[in-house]
Each structure stands twice: as C-alpha cells, then as structure tokens.
Design a protein around this motif. Structure first.
Motif, PDB file in Angstrom:
ATOM      1  N   LEU A 175     -63.051  -7.841  11.415  1.00 40.32           N
ATOM      2  CA  LEU A 175     -62.755  -8.785  12.492  1.00 40.32           C
ATOM      3  C   LEU A 175     -63.547 -10.077  12.358  1.00 40.32           C
ATOM      4  O   LEU A 175     -63.187 -11.089  12.988  1.00 40.32           O
ATOM      5  CB  LEU A 175     -63.032  -8.135  13.849  1.00 40.32           C
ATOM      6  N   ASP A 176     -64.585 -10.064  11.541  1.00 43.13           N
ATOM      7  CA  ASP A 176     -65.411 -11.248  11.351  1.00 43.13           C
ATOM      8  C   ASP A 176     -65.013 -12.048  10.113  1.00 43.13           C
ATOM      9  O   ASP A 176     -65.639 -13.056   9.794  1.00 43.13           O
ATOM     10  CB  ASP A 176     -66.885 -10.834  11.239  1.00 43.13           C
ATOM     11  N   ARG A 177     -63.959 -11.624   9.427  1.00 48.27           N
ATOM     12  CA  ARG A 177     -63.524 -12.342   8.225  1.00 48.27           C
ATOM     13  C   ARG A 177     -63.090 -13.757   8.593  1.00 48.27           C
ATOM     14  O   ARG A 177     -62.500 -13.977   9.660  1.00 48.27           O
ATOM     15  CB  ARG A 177     -62.374 -11.596   7.544  1.00 48.27           C
ATOM     16  N   PRO A 178     -63.382 -14.736   7.745  1.00 45.52           N
ATOM     17  CA  PRO A 178     -62.943 -16.104   8.035  1.00 45.52           C
ATOM     18  C   PRO A 178     -61.419 -16.195   8.042  1.00 45.52           C
ATOM     19  O   PRO A 178     -60.734 -15.460   7.324  1.00 45.52           O
ATOM     20  CB  PRO A 178     -63.553 -16.921   6.894  1.00 45.52           C
ATOM     21  N   ILE A 179     -60.903 -17.086   8.862  1.00 43.93           N
ATOM     22  CA  ILE A 179     -59.461 -17.263   8.977  1.00 43.93           C
ATOM     23  C   ILE A 179     -58.956 -18.063   7.777  1.00 43.93           C
ATOM     24  O   ILE A 179     -59.448 -19.168   7.497  1.00 43.93           O
ATOM     25  CB  ILE A 179     -59.102 -17.963  10.300  1.00 43.93           C
ATOM     26  N   LYS A 180     -57.999 -17.469   7.074  1.00 42.02           N
ATOM     27  CA  LYS A 180     -57.525 -18.094   5.837  1.00 42.02           C
ATOM     28  C   LYS A 180     -56.061 -17.735   5.622  1.00 42.02           C
ATOM     29  O   LYS A 180     -55.711 -16.558   5.553  1.00 42.02           O
ATOM     30  CB  LYS A 180     -58.368 -17.599   4.658  1.00 42.02           C
ATOM     31  N   PRO A 181     -55.161 -18.730   5.503  1.00 47.60           N
ATOM     32  CA  PRO A 181     -53.762 -18.431   5.192  1.00 47.60           C
ATOM     33  C   PRO A 181     -53.612 -18.120   3.713  1.00 47.60           C
ATOM     34  O   PRO A 181     -54.116 -18.845   2.853  1.00 47.60           O
ATOM     35  CB  PRO A 181     -53.040 -19.729   5.576  1.00 47.60           C
ATOM     36  N   ILE A 182     -52.900 -17.018   3.423  1.00 48.39           N
ATOM     37  CA  ILE A 182     -52.706 -16.593   2.036  1.00 48.39           C
ATOM     38  C   ILE A 182     -51.213 -16.379   1.806  1.00 48.39           C
ATOM     39  O   ILE A 182     -50.591 -15.522   2.451  1.00 48.39           O
ATOM     40  CB  ILE A 182     -53.488 -15.302   1.732  1.00 48.39           C
ATOM     41  N   ARG A 183     -50.660 -17.138   0.869  1.00 44.75           N
ATOM     42  CA  ARG A 183     -49.239 -17.000   0.572  1.00 44.75           C
ATOM     43  C   ARG A 183     -49.000 -15.664  -0.133  1.00 44.75           C
ATOM     44  O   ARG A 183     -49.793 -15.243  -0.979  1.00 44.75           O
ATOM     45  CB  ARG A 183     -48.761 -18.161  -0.291  1.00 44.75           C
ATOM     46  N   SER A 184     -47.913 -14.996   0.221  1.00 37.33           N
ATOM     47  CA  SER A 184     -47.630 -13.677  -0.333  1.00 37.33           C
ATOM     48  C   SER A 184     -46.213 -13.633  -0.891  1.00 37.33           C
ATOM     49  O   SER A 184     -45.272 -14.144  -0.277  1.00 37.33           O
ATOM     50  CB  SER A 184     -47.777 -12.594   0.752  1.00 37.33           C
ATOM     51  N   ASP A 185     -46.077 -13.019  -2.060  1.00 36.37           N
ATOM     52  CA  ASP A 185     -44.768 -12.731  -2.634  1.00 36.37           C
ATOM     53  C   ASP A 185     -44.457 -11.240  -2.548  1.00 36.37           C
ATOM     54  O   ASP A 185     -43.407 -10.797  -3.014  1.00 36.37           O
ATOM     55  CB  ASP A 185     -44.704 -13.184  -4.098  1.00 36.37           C
ATOM     56  N   ASP A 186     -45.393 -10.466  -1.979  1.00 42.10           N
ATOM     57  CA  ASP A 186     -45.211  -9.020  -1.867  1.00 42.10           C
ATOM     58  C   ASP A 186     -44.325  -8.680  -0.674  1.00 42.10           C
ATOM     59  O   ASP A 186     -44.139  -9.488   0.241  1.00 42.10           O
ATOM     60  CB  ASP A 186     -46.567  -8.327  -1.684  1.00 42.10           C
ATOM     61  N   TRP A 187     -43.810  -7.459  -0.694  1.00 44.54           N
ATOM     62  CA  TRP A 187     -43.056  -6.956   0.449  1.00 44.54           C
ATOM     63  C   TRP A 187     -43.974  -6.889   1.660  1.00 44.54           C
ATOM     64  O   TRP A 187     -45.044  -6.296   1.618  1.00 44.54           O
ATOM     65  CB  TRP A 187     -42.484  -5.573   0.158  1.00 44.54           C
ATOM     66  N   PRO A 236     -40.130 -17.569   2.848  1.00 44.95           N
ATOM     67  CA  PRO A 236     -41.547 -17.775   2.509  1.00 44.95           C
ATOM     68  C   PRO A 236     -42.448 -17.027   3.493  1.00 44.95           C
ATOM     69  O   PRO A 236     -42.203 -17.030   4.699  1.00 44.95           O
ATOM     70  CB  PRO A 236     -41.723 -19.297   2.629  1.00 44.95           C
ATOM     71  N   ARG A 237     -43.519 -16.419   2.956  1.00 44.03           N
ATOM     72  CA  ARG A 237     -44.363 -15.542   3.771  1.00 44.03           C
ATOM     73  C   ARG A 237     -45.838 -15.883   3.576  1.00 44.03           C
ATOM     74  O   ARG A 237     -46.285 -16.094   2.450  1.00 44.03           O
ATOM     75  CB  ARG A 237     -44.112 -14.073   3.391  1.00 44.03           C
ATOM     76  N   ILE A 238     -46.563 -15.899   4.688  1.00 42.49           N
ATOM     77  CA  ILE A 238     -48.000 -16.160   4.666  1.00 42.49           C
ATOM     78  C   ILE A 238     -48.697 -15.110   5.523  1.00 42.49           C
ATOM     79  O   ILE A 238     -48.251 -14.816   6.640  1.00 42.49           O
ATOM     80  CB  ILE A 238     -48.320 -17.568   5.201  1.00 42.49           C
ATOM     81  N   ILE A 239     -49.764 -14.525   4.998  1.00 42.55           N
ATOM     82  CA  ILE A 239     -50.616 -13.611   5.759  1.00 42.55           C
ATOM     83  C   ILE A 239     -51.862 -14.382   6.187  1.00 42.55           C
ATOM     84  O   ILE A 239     -52.476 -15.082   5.377  1.00 42.55           O
ATOM     85  CB  ILE A 239     -51.009 -12.387   4.924  1.00 42.55           C
ATOM     86  N   ILE A 240     -52.226 -14.263   7.445  1.00 37.47           N
ATOM     87  CA  ILE A 240     -53.424 -14.938   7.932  1.00 37.47           C
ATOM     88  C   ILE A 240     -54.586 -13.950   7.910  1.00 37.47           C
ATOM     89  O   ILE A 240     -54.772 -13.145   8.822  1.00 37.47           O
ATOM     90  CB  ILE A 240     -53.227 -15.513   9.351  1.00 37.47           C
ATOM     91  N   ASP A 241     -55.328 -14.005   6.830  1.00 36.58           N
ATOM     92  CA  ASP A 241     -56.538 -13.188   6.734  1.00 36.58           C
ATOM     93  C   ASP A 241     -57.488 -13.613   7.849  1.00 36.58           C
ATOM     94  O   ASP A 241     -57.606 -14.799   8.179  1.00 36.58           O
ATOM     95  CB  ASP A 241     -57.184 -13.413   5.366  1.00 36.58           C
ATOM     96  N   GLY A 242     -58.143 -12.636   8.479  1.00 40.73           N
ATOM     97  CA  GLY A 242     -59.082 -12.930   9.552  1.00 40.73           C
ATOM     98  C   GLY A 242     -58.489 -12.834  10.945  1.00 40.73           C
ATOM     99  O   GLY A 242     -59.220 -12.970  11.926  1.00 40.73           O
ATOM    100  N   ILE A 243     -57.183 -12.608  11.039  1.00 40.75           N
ATOM    101  CA  ILE A 243     -56.545 -12.398  12.348  1.00 40.75           C
ATOM    102  C   ILE A 243     -55.876 -11.029  12.271  1.00 40.75           C
ATOM    103  O   ILE A 243     -54.859 -10.861  11.618  1.00 40.75           O
ATOM    104  CB  ILE A 243     -55.533 -13.507  12.675  1.00 40.75           C
TER     105      ILE A 243
END
Length: 274
Positions: A175-187, A236-243
């Motif tokens: 829960l303390d991970r920094p917020i970072k958008p990460i583009r994903s090509d995975d399912w 297009p898909r993005i995962i928001i690491d940290g949320i």
C-alpha cells in the motif's frame, strides 16, 4: 478535472456486497462527484431481496436486468450507458462485486489517472489478477514456484490462497508503493478499471461481436461472442502501481465459502486500519 464519476458494479453476492459497501461509502463520503450504480445481476432470490433493501445518498440499485443470464446482463449494462450522452463528460469506474478491499486513501489519485489516460483502460493494482501479479515480484515468484502459468491463475485455488495470504503479510509495503502508471500488453482481468464514456461506448459496440482468435496473448474460440473483458483487452491498457484493491476470487478457482469469509475478514481488518 472531471465533475462526474460513475462507480458501477455488477451485484452481487450479499457477503461481498456488504463488505464492498464499506469502502464505497468511504469514497462517497470523501468525493461528492461520485454516484454509485449497483446493477442487480444476482443469481439467487435471497441476494436479489437483499439488494432491494439498499438505499443511500448517491446510491442507485437498478433491477432492469435481474433474472437474465449474467453475461448478457453485463453486456446490456455497457450498452445502457453508451446510449446516454448525458454521461459523455463523466469518468467511469467499474468494479466486480467481489472487490472487497480498496485503498480509499488513493481514490482521488486513481480517478486522476483515469482522467489523464482517457484513451486507455486504467486498472488498479489488483490482488488475485494475472497482469497485476506480474508487477509484484515476490508474489510472482510464489506463482512460479507453484508452476502455474500466469494466464491460468484464474483456474487455481492454490494461487488465490497464496495471493491473498501474501498480501495480508505484506500489505503495509504494498500500500506504500509509489504511484506509477505502467503500460501492459498482458491479459488484464477487469476487476477494477477506470475509463472514459468514449471507451464505454467502444466496449458496448464490441460486446456480442465475434471474437478474434487471439486477445492479449490468450487463445479465444472464434465462435464465442466477445464479452467486456475480451473487449477491454483489445484496447490500450495501463495498470496503476501503488493504487491497490483486493479481488476475492474467479469462479474456476472454486474457492470455498469458508476460504472467502476468512479473506473477507482479513481484508476488513486492513480496511478498518487504513
């Protein structure tokens, strides 16, 4: 900044809905832009009756598709929103009924990311979700030890148990991970996603059409109509690491009632101590 946010869910099993309402109410209390739409796609009369008892400020329970096949109901909900241009400036957040945990402290950050990346399906970092697992190195190592391919985690009870218990042991640092958008090509399992009304319309147009043979690395039968998850994985898909959110189970994982209640209780304890 968007002025209207539609948080919607396909409801729902009572035990899950009761717990989900706890974190949703926190969101409603802290963000006056949010409207919570609950779509009654329950499979039992007991769950349906429970939904008829739910009332609250900016909470709407819609029973239009109760009694229909759940997959048809999901498609109809997407099309319902797409037919209504009064939502064209809104942001949408779709959650599964068994997303029983969400770090509400980062709600505003999540919708800001969805607003920033309006041409994308924007996903929370989700516990018990293949694409998100790939971003959690320690959990992904546990998956590899189990010998479970990342595209098959939705079929394995042992993975669900491993994922939830790993999070319970490591939630503070996750829960303390920094917020970072990460583009994903995975399912990407669409357990908790943010998207614009424009993309809602795109998904609505795609559902019920013939599926391509391959979607995001997964083979798909071409005689099987495209659903919302397949449609979202063609965008297009993005995962928001940290949320972070917690997704309880996939049907093929065959998680028992006892397992799920233990997990709900542990997620509730974390939620109450945020």
């Amino acid at each position: 900044m968007t002025k209207r946010i539609i948080l919607f869910t396909f409801s729902g099993r009572q035990a899950n809905v009761e717990q989900q309402l706890d974190w949703v109410q926190q969101v409603l209390d802290n963000d006056p832009r949010v409207e919570f739409h609950m779509w009654d796609l329950t499979r039992t009369h007991t769950d349906h009756h429970y939904l008829t008892t739910i009332h609250g400020d900016r909470i709407t329970v819609n029973h239009d598709y109760f009694g229909s096949d759940p997959w048809t109901g999901w498609d109809n909900v997407w099309k319902w929103y797409a037919r209504r241009p009064e939502y064209k400036d809104a942001l949408f957040v779709k959650v599964d009924d068994d997303v029983v945990f969400f770090d509400t402290r980062r709600w505003h950050a999540f919708v800001d990311m969805a607003d920033t990346f309006r041409g994308n399906i924007v996903s929370a970092l989700t516990i018990n979700n293949g694409a998100s697992t790939a971003l959690l190195d320690e959990l992904n190592t546990e998956r590899i030890k189990l010998g479970i391919p990342i595209l098959d985690i939705h079929e394995h009870n042992t993975f669900a148990d491993t994922a939830h218990n790993w999070f319970f042991d490591h939630h503070a640092e996750v829960l303390d991970r920094p917020i970072k958008p990460i583009r994903s090509d995975d399912w990407l399992s669409v357990n908790m996603i943010g998207l614009s009304w424009h993309l809602v319309c795109v998904v609505a147009q795609m559902v019920k059409t013939p599926s391509p043979r391959w979607i995001a690395g997964r083979e798909w039968p071409t005689d099987f109509p495209l659903g919302d998850e397949g449609a979202c994985n063609m965008l297009p898909r993005i995962i928001i690491d940290g949320i972070t959110c917690g997704h309880l189970t996939f049907g093929p994982q065959h998680c028992t009632d006892d397992q799920q209640q233990v997990w709900r209780d542990k997620y509730r304890e974390i939620q109450e101590n945020l």
